[in-house]
Design a protein around this motif. Structure first.
Motif, PDB file in Angstrom:
ATOM      1  N   ARG A 118       0.921  -1.473   0.064  1.00  0.00           N
ATOM      2  CA  ARG A 118       0.017  -0.083  -0.033  1.00  0.00           C
ATOM      3  C   ARG A 118       0.906   1.221  -0.070  1.00  0.00           C
ATOM      4  NH1 ARG A 118      -5.332   1.520   1.536  1.00  0.00           N
ATOM      5  NH2 ARG A 118      -5.415   3.480   2.489  1.00  0.00           N
ATOM      6  N   VAL A 119       0.440   2.190  -0.734  1.00  0.00           N
ATOM      7  CA  VAL A 119       1.010   3.534  -1.004  1.00  0.00           C
ATOM      8  C   VAL A 119       0.635   4.553   0.519  1.00  0.00           C
ATOM      9  CG1 VAL A 119       1.535   5.750  -2.080  1.00  0.00           C
ATOM     10  CG2 VAL A 119       1.548   3.624  -3.317  1.00  0.00           C
ATOM     11  N   ASN A 120       1.503   4.604   1.261  1.00  0.00           N
ATOM     12  CA  ASN A 120       1.020   5.526   2.591  1.00  0.00           C
ATOM     13  C   ASN A 120       1.467   7.085   2.130  1.00  0.00           C
ATOM     14  OD1 ASN A 120       0.295   3.347   3.957  1.00  0.00           O
ATOM     15  ND2 ASN A 120       2.344   3.368   5.292  1.00  0.00           N
ATOM     16  N   ARG A 121       2.361   7.261   1.329  1.00  0.00           N
ATOM     17  CA  ARG A 121       2.486   8.797   1.078  1.00  0.00           C
ATOM     18  C   ARG A 121       3.065   8.973  -0.445  1.00  0.00           C
ATOM     19  NH1 ARG A 121       1.896  13.763   1.131  1.00  0.00           N
ATOM     20  NH2 ARG A 121       2.934  15.279   2.717  1.00  0.00           N
ATOM     21  N   ILE A 133       7.624   8.015  -3.460  1.00  0.00           N
ATOM     22  CA  ILE A 133       6.277   7.260  -2.949  1.00  0.00           C
ATOM     23  C   ILE A 133       6.896   6.617  -1.942  1.00  0.00           C
ATOM     24  CG2 ILE A 133       4.810   5.531  -3.793  1.00  0.00           C
ATOM     25  CD1 ILE A 133       4.865   8.062  -5.674  1.00  0.00           C
ATOM     26  N   GLY A 134       6.017   6.589  -0.657  1.00  0.00           N
ATOM     27  CA  GLY A 134       6.497   5.851   0.561  1.00  0.00           C
ATOM     28  C   GLY A 134       5.411   4.755   0.748  1.00  0.00           C
ATOM     29  N   TYR A 135       5.995   3.675   0.802  1.00  0.00           N
ATOM     30  CA  TYR A 135       5.023   2.503   1.108  1.00  0.00           C
ATOM     31  C   TYR A 135       4.983   1.832   2.542  1.00  0.00           C
ATOM     32  CZ  TYR A 135       5.275   1.799  -4.161  1.00  0.00           C
ATOM     33  OH  TYR A 135       4.988   2.122  -5.557  1.00  0.00           O
ATOM     34  N   ALA A 136       3.924   1.042   2.730  1.00  0.00           N
ATOM     35  CA  ALA A 136       3.752   0.324   3.741  1.00  0.00           C
ATOM     36  C   ALA A 136       4.699  -0.489   4.309  1.00  0.00           C
ATOM     37  CB  ALA A 136       2.282  -0.228   3.842  1.00  0.00           C
ATOM     38  N   GLY A 138       7.998   0.047   3.947  1.00  0.00           N
ATOM     39  CA  GLY A 138       9.212   0.734   4.226  1.00  0.00           C
ATOM     40  C   GLY A 138       9.935   1.115   3.140  1.00  0.00           C
ATOM     41  N   GLU A 139       9.474   0.851   1.801  1.00  0.00           N
ATOM     42  CA  GLU A 139      10.349   1.205   0.701  1.00  0.00           C
ATOM     43  C   GLU A 139       9.903   2.635   0.365  1.00  0.00           C
ATOM     44  OE1 GLU A 139      11.444  -0.102  -3.948  1.00  0.00           O
ATOM     45  OE2 GLU A 139       9.393  -0.708  -2.778  1.00  0.00           O
ATOM     46  N   VAL A 140      10.555   3.529  -0.124  1.00  0.00           N
ATOM     47  CA  VAL A 140      10.675   4.734  -0.679  1.00  0.00           C
ATOM     48  C   VAL A 140      11.207   4.620  -2.052  1.00  0.00           C
ATOM     49  CG1 VAL A 140      11.048   7.184  -0.549  1.00  0.00           C
ATOM     50  CG2 VAL A 140      10.769   5.838   1.367  1.00  0.00           C
ATOM     51  N   ILE A 141      10.516   5.254  -3.228  1.00  0.00           N
ATOM     52  CA  ILE A 141      11.022   5.115  -4.566  1.00  0.00           C
ATOM     53  C   ILE A 141      10.962   6.799  -5.051  1.00  0.00           C
ATOM     54  CG2 ILE A 141      10.350   2.691  -4.956  1.00  0.00           C
ATOM     55  CD1 ILE A 141       8.261   4.080  -7.015  1.00  0.00           C
ATOM     56  N   ILE A 163       6.529  12.059   4.582  1.00  0.00           N
ATOM     57  CA  ILE A 163       7.958  12.402   4.022  1.00  0.00           C
ATOM     58  C   ILE A 163       7.770  13.881   3.999  1.00  0.00           C
ATOM     59  CG2 ILE A 163       8.978  12.409   1.891  1.00  0.00           C
ATOM     60  CD1 ILE A 163       7.756   9.505   1.169  1.00  0.00           C
ATOM     61  N   SER A 164       8.717  14.726   4.526  1.00  0.00           N
ATOM     62  CA  SER A 164       8.939  16.138   4.157  1.00  0.00           C
ATOM     63  C   SER A 164       9.872  16.694   3.376  1.00  0.00           C
ATOM     64  CB  SER A 164       8.940  16.742   5.578  1.00  0.00           C
ATOM     65  OG  SER A 164       7.662  16.383   6.521  1.00  0.00           O
ATOM     66  N   ILE A 165       9.780  17.628   2.681  1.00  0.00           N
ATOM     67  CA  ILE A 165      10.921  18.221   1.922  1.00  0.00           C
ATOM     68  C   ILE A 165      11.015  19.927   2.112  1.00  0.00           C
ATOM     69  CG2 ILE A 165      11.874  18.512  -0.572  1.00  0.00           C
ATOM     70  CD1 ILE A 165       9.840  16.075  -1.480  1.00  0.00           C
TER      71      ILE A 165
END
Length: 282
Positions: A118-121, A133-136, A138-141, A163-165
Motif C-alpha cells: 500500500r502507498v502511504n505517502r 512514494i512511501g510504501y507500507a 518501508g520502501e521509498v522510491i 515524507i517532508s521536503i
C-alpha cells in the motif's frame, strides 16, 4: 488546504463534500458535492481557484469555480492520492492496491508500477521533477518525471508514515513507524535516482515538518515536540503534557509553527526563539 494564490482554502472530511472558504474573512462561498463516496485527497490547480479531487469511487475530477466537473481519470478501485505535474492536467496517482498511474496532458492514463504494498505517502519535490512514494513495507522510491524511471532510495524496517521536503528540495525527511526519522540531503545537480546518504534519528513521530532552513519539527507519540537542527546536529525538546498531538504546520517564512492536538487545541511555537537556543548552545 490553501490555494497557491492564498485567496481561498478548502476543507473536507470523510464524506464527499468539499467546502470552499475565503481567506481572510472566513466566509464559506460554496460547497461541492463530489458524489465520490468519500474524498481521499484534494488539491488546488497551480495559481487558479480550480480544485482536483480523488475519491473512493475511483474517479479523479477537476472542479471549476462554477462547480462544473471534468473527469480526468477513472479506475475500478479507489484512488487514494495524487500529485500534479507541470502541464495541463498531468499527474501521478495511486490506487488502493498500491499501483502507480500516470495521467498525461493528452488525457491518456498508463500504469507506471504494478500493485505491491500500500502507498502511504506520495509527494512531489518542489520543482516537480521528482516524485517520492512511501510504501507500507518501508520502501521509498523516486520517480524521475523526465525519463519516467524509478529507483529505490530508502528501505526502512517499518512502514513509511510521512515524507517532508524543504522548499528548495535540498533536504528530505522520511518518518517510518519503526521509531526512526531518516534525513537526507540532495544537491541541485543530483539525479533523482542517485543514492542519498541518510542520517537516522531515533524519534517515533506521528507527524513532522521541515522549515526552509532545515529545522525539523517532529511530534512524538508520547506528546513531546522534538526540534532538530540539521545543520548544527542539535536537539531541543518541548514536553506538552498531552499524548495526542496530531499535526504540525509551519508558516511560509519559517518563523513559527502551529501544533494541533486531538481536542482541537493549538500550540504556537516561536521558531526564531528556538533558533536562538540552538545558537547559544554552540
Amino acid at each position: 488546504l490553501q490555494s497557491n494564490n492564498s485567496r481561498i482554502f478548502a476543507t473536507y472530511g470523510l464524506n464527499d463534500l468539499i467546502e470552499i472558504w475565503t481567506s481572510p474573512g472566513l466566509t464559506r462561498v460554496r460547497v461541492i458535492n463530489t458524489k465520490q463516496g468519500s474524498v481521499t485527497r484534494a488539491d488546488f490547480v497551480d495559481d487558479t481557484d480550480d480544485i482536483v479531487t480523488s475519491g473512493r469511487d475511483g474517479r479523479l475530477l477537476r472542479w471549476a469555480v462554477t462547480g462544473e466537473a471534468t473527469l480526468l481519470a477513472q479506475l475500478d478501485q479507489s484512488i487514494e492520492g495524487f500529485v500534479q505535474l507541470p502541464g495541463s492536467e498531468s499527474m501521478v496517482f495511486n490506487s488502493a492496491d498500491g499501483a502507480l498511474w500516470r495521467r498525461s496532458s493528452d488525457g491518456h492514463t498508463t500504469r507506471l508500477r504494478p500493485a505491491k504494498s500500500r502507498v502511504n505517502r506520495i509527494l512531489a519535490r518542489p520543482d516537480r521533477r521528482t516524485i517520492y512514494i512511501g510504501y507500507a513495507d518501508g520502501e521509498v522510491i523516486a520517480i524521475d518525471t523526465e525519463s519516467w524511471r524509478y529507483s529505490t532510495i530508502l528501505e526502512a524496517s517499518g512502514a513509511i508514515g510521512e515524507i517532508s521536503i524543504t522548499p528548495d528540495g535540498h533536504t528530505i525527511a522520511v518518518a517510518s513507524n519503526d521509531g526512526t526519522i531518516h534525513v537526507g540531503t540532495q544537491y541541485s545537480d543530483q539525479s533523482p535516482g542517485q543514492e542519498i546518504p541518510w542520517l537516522n534519528l531515533p524519534v517515533r513521530a506521528r507527524n513532522q515538518a521541515l522549515t526552509p532552513d532545515g529545522l525539523l519539527i517532529a511530534l512524538a507519540t508520547d506528546g513531546t515536540i522534538w526540534m532538530y537542527s540539521i545543520s548544527l546536529r542539535r536537539w531541543l525538546c518541548l514536553p506538552t503534557g498531552t499524548r495526542d498531538l496530531r499535526r504540525v504546520a509551519i508558516t511560509a517564512s519559517g518563523d513559527s509553527a502551529a501544533v494541533v492536538d486531538g481536542e482541537g487545541r493549538l500550540i504556537w511555537i516561536d521558531l526564531n526563539a528556538a533558533r536562538k537556543l540552538f545558537d547559544d548552545a554552540r
